[in-house]
Design a protein around this motif. Structure first.
Motif, mmCIF file in Angstrom:
data_model
loop_
_atom_site.group_PDB
_atom_site.id
_atom_site.type_symbol
_atom_site.label_atom_id
_atom_site.label_comp_id
_atom_site.label_asym_id
_atom_site.label_seq_id
_atom_site.Cartn_x
_atom_site.Cartn_y
_atom_site.Cartn_z
ATOM 1 N N PHE A 1 0.832 -1.209 0.000
ATOM 2 C CA PHE A 1 0.000 0.000 0.000
ATOM 3 C C PHE A 1 0.862 1.253 0.000
ATOM 4 N N LEU A 2 1.889 1.281 0.845
ATOM 5 C CA LEU A 2 2.733 2.474 0.967
ATOM 6 C C LEU A 2 3.528 2.732 -0.311
ATOM 7 N N VAL A 3 3.993 1.688 -0.954
ATOM 8 C CA VAL A 3 4.738 1.864 -2.208
ATOM 9 C C VAL A 3 3.893 2.604 -3.231
ATOM 10 N N PHE A 4 2.688 2.140 -3.449
ATOM 11 C CA PHE A 4 1.862 2.742 -4.498
ATOM 12 C C PHE A 4 1.229 4.061 -4.053
ATOM 13 N N THR A 5 1.093 4.253 -2.760
ATOM 14 C CA THR A 5 0.614 5.546 -2.256
ATOM 15 C C THR A 5 1.684 6.607 -2.437
ATOM 16 N N ARG A 6 2.939 6.259 -2.150
ATOM 17 C CA ARG A 6 4.031 7.206 -2.383
ATOM 18 C C ARG A 6 4.146 7.540 -3.868
ATOM 19 N N ILE A 7 4.031 6.530 -4.708
ATOM 20 C CA ILE A 7 4.097 6.758 -6.162
ATOM 21 C C ILE A 7 2.986 7.706 -6.593
ATOM 22 N N LEU A 8 1.766 7.435 -6.125
ATOM 23 C CA LEU A 8 0.627 8.262 -6.515
ATOM 24 C C LEU A 8 0.810 9.703 -6.070
ATOM 25 N N PHE A 9 1.220 9.900 -4.817
ATOM 26 C CA PHE A 9 1.389 11.268 -4.343
ATOM 27 C C PHE A 9 2.477 11.992 -5.135
ATOM 28 N N PHE A 10 3.576 11.323 -5.372
ATOM 29 C CA PHE A 10 4.677 11.908 -6.149
ATOM 30 C C PHE A 10 4.178 12.339 -7.523
ATOM 31 N N SER A 36 -1.382 11.595 -16.575
ATOM 32 C CA SER A 36 -2.835 11.567 -16.385
ATOM 33 C C SER A 36 -3.335 10.117 -16.371
ATOM 34 N N ARG A 37 -2.708 9.265 -17.170
ATOM 35 C CA ARG A 37 -3.058 7.834 -17.155
ATOM 36 C C ARG A 37 -2.558 7.174 -15.876
ATOM 37 N N HIS A 38 -1.320 7.468 -15.508
ATOM 38 C CA HIS A 38 -0.728 6.834 -14.329
ATOM 39 C C HIS A 38 -1.484 7.221 -13.056
ATOM 40 N N ILE A 39 -1.929 8.459 -12.982
ATOM 41 C CA ILE A 39 -2.674 8.910 -11.806
ATOM 42 C C ILE A 39 -4.034 8.224 -11.733
ATOM 43 N N ALA A 40 -4.703 8.123 -12.880
ATOM 44 C CA ALA A 40 -6.001 7.439 -12.903
ATOM 45 C C ALA A 40 -5.847 5.985 -12.446
ATOM 46 N N PHE A 41 -4.815 5.320 -12.933
ATOM 47 C CA PHE A 41 -4.535 3.942 -12.520
ATOM 48 C C PHE A 41 -4.174 3.892 -11.039
#
Length: 297
Positions: free
Chosen positions: A155-164, A197-202
């Protein structure tokens, strides 16, 4: 890093994956042919939208003359792209480590698109830094302060990615539309925004599912610890924009003193909140954050 149970996949997630994968194929471009790099960029012009500079909205912005602000914008720009280089490298390591891990079977195909696109982003950001700044600023990662369960770690890995990605996209979308910036800078930001925009939606869909899986696997106390960690990461990421080496390269006296003054300046909070408005809203809506208060680091 450990395997976990399968994602609680929904029809919506499957639809999003299919749509975004199709767009990745349709929108594909070759970055090595797309960019036309001029030998140099005009140093008597802004390289970053003035409202995005770390001194904006403070007395320091008003005290600096136009030439110094333009010089500052050059190095703030190089620092911003340097942060992208480091951030992308770290997220690539994490995603590659999970691409065919049990529990991630469903999004693995999209991960291939994601990895390819992010590798190309890292290339053109580093190319900009080397060509026009002759350097890539360093970056120190934020260490985890606990040994997390696999569900929490994922969860933290992809949450950090999303926020970045969301933080970066705030800058990209603004600079892509700024006609006062040169064509090269607008194009770097426009193309990155198009892909992000695609990466954020995913990312939003995946993080929502990972949060659901995590809350079913760990205690309420652990969830509170995770929230506190993510909030610290948000502040750490914002603070990384205030780089004393940038201020030194711009010829500003007492660069470390300026960094400390800006981080402590309440006038900057309005602009920081604007930059993180979208991810903060998402974290609150999904229940990842129980409130919008952020710590002082």
């Amino acid at each position: 890093m450990g395997a976990t149970a399968a994602l609680p996949v929904t029809d919506r997630f499957m639809e999003v994956l299919e749509r975004l994968s199709e767009r990745s194929v349709e929108d594909y471009y070759n970055p090595y042919q797309t960019f036309q790099w001029p030998d140099s960029l005009d140093e008597k012009q802004y390289w970053m939208t003035p409202e995005l500079l770390t001194v904006y909205g403070t007395k320091h912005f008003e005290a600096l003359d136009e030439e110094t602000l333009q010089r500052l914008s050059r190095w703030e720009s190089v620092n911003f792209y340097s942060l992208n280089v480091h951030g992308i490298r770290e997220l690539l390591i994490e995603v590659i480590g999970r691409i065919h891990m049990p529990g991630f079977e469903v999004p693995s195909d999209f991960f291939h698109h994601f990895i390819g696109e992010e590798n190309e982003h890292m290339w053109f950001f580093s190319e900009f830094c080397r060509r026009y700044g002759s350097k890539i600023y360093g970056s120190a990662g934020m260490r985890a302060d606990a040994v997390w369960e696999p569900e929490v770690e994922n969860f933290l890995v992809f949450t950090r990615i999303l926020f970045f990605e969301e933080l970066v996209d705030h800058y990209n979308s603004r600079m892509a539309k700024d006609a006062s910036l040169c064509h090269t800078i607008r194009e770097v930001n426009r193309i990155h925004h198009q892909d992000e925009s695609r990466h954020i939606a995913f990312g939003r869909e995946l993080v929502s599912l990972l949060f659901q899986r995590m809350t079913e696997a760990v205690s309420a106390e652990r969830i509170r610890e995770v929230e506190a960690y993510v909030k610290r990461y948000v502040v750490y990421s914002i603070n990384s924009l205030y780089n004393p080496h940038v201020y030194k390269d711009a010829g500003i006296a007492d660069p470390l003193g300026l960094r400390n003054a800006l981080i402590a300046d309440e006038a900057r909070r309005v602009h920081e909140r604007k930059a993180i408005r979208k991810p903060l809203s998402f974290f609150l809506k999904t229940g990842i954050f129980s409130d919008d208060t952020l710590p002082v680091l």
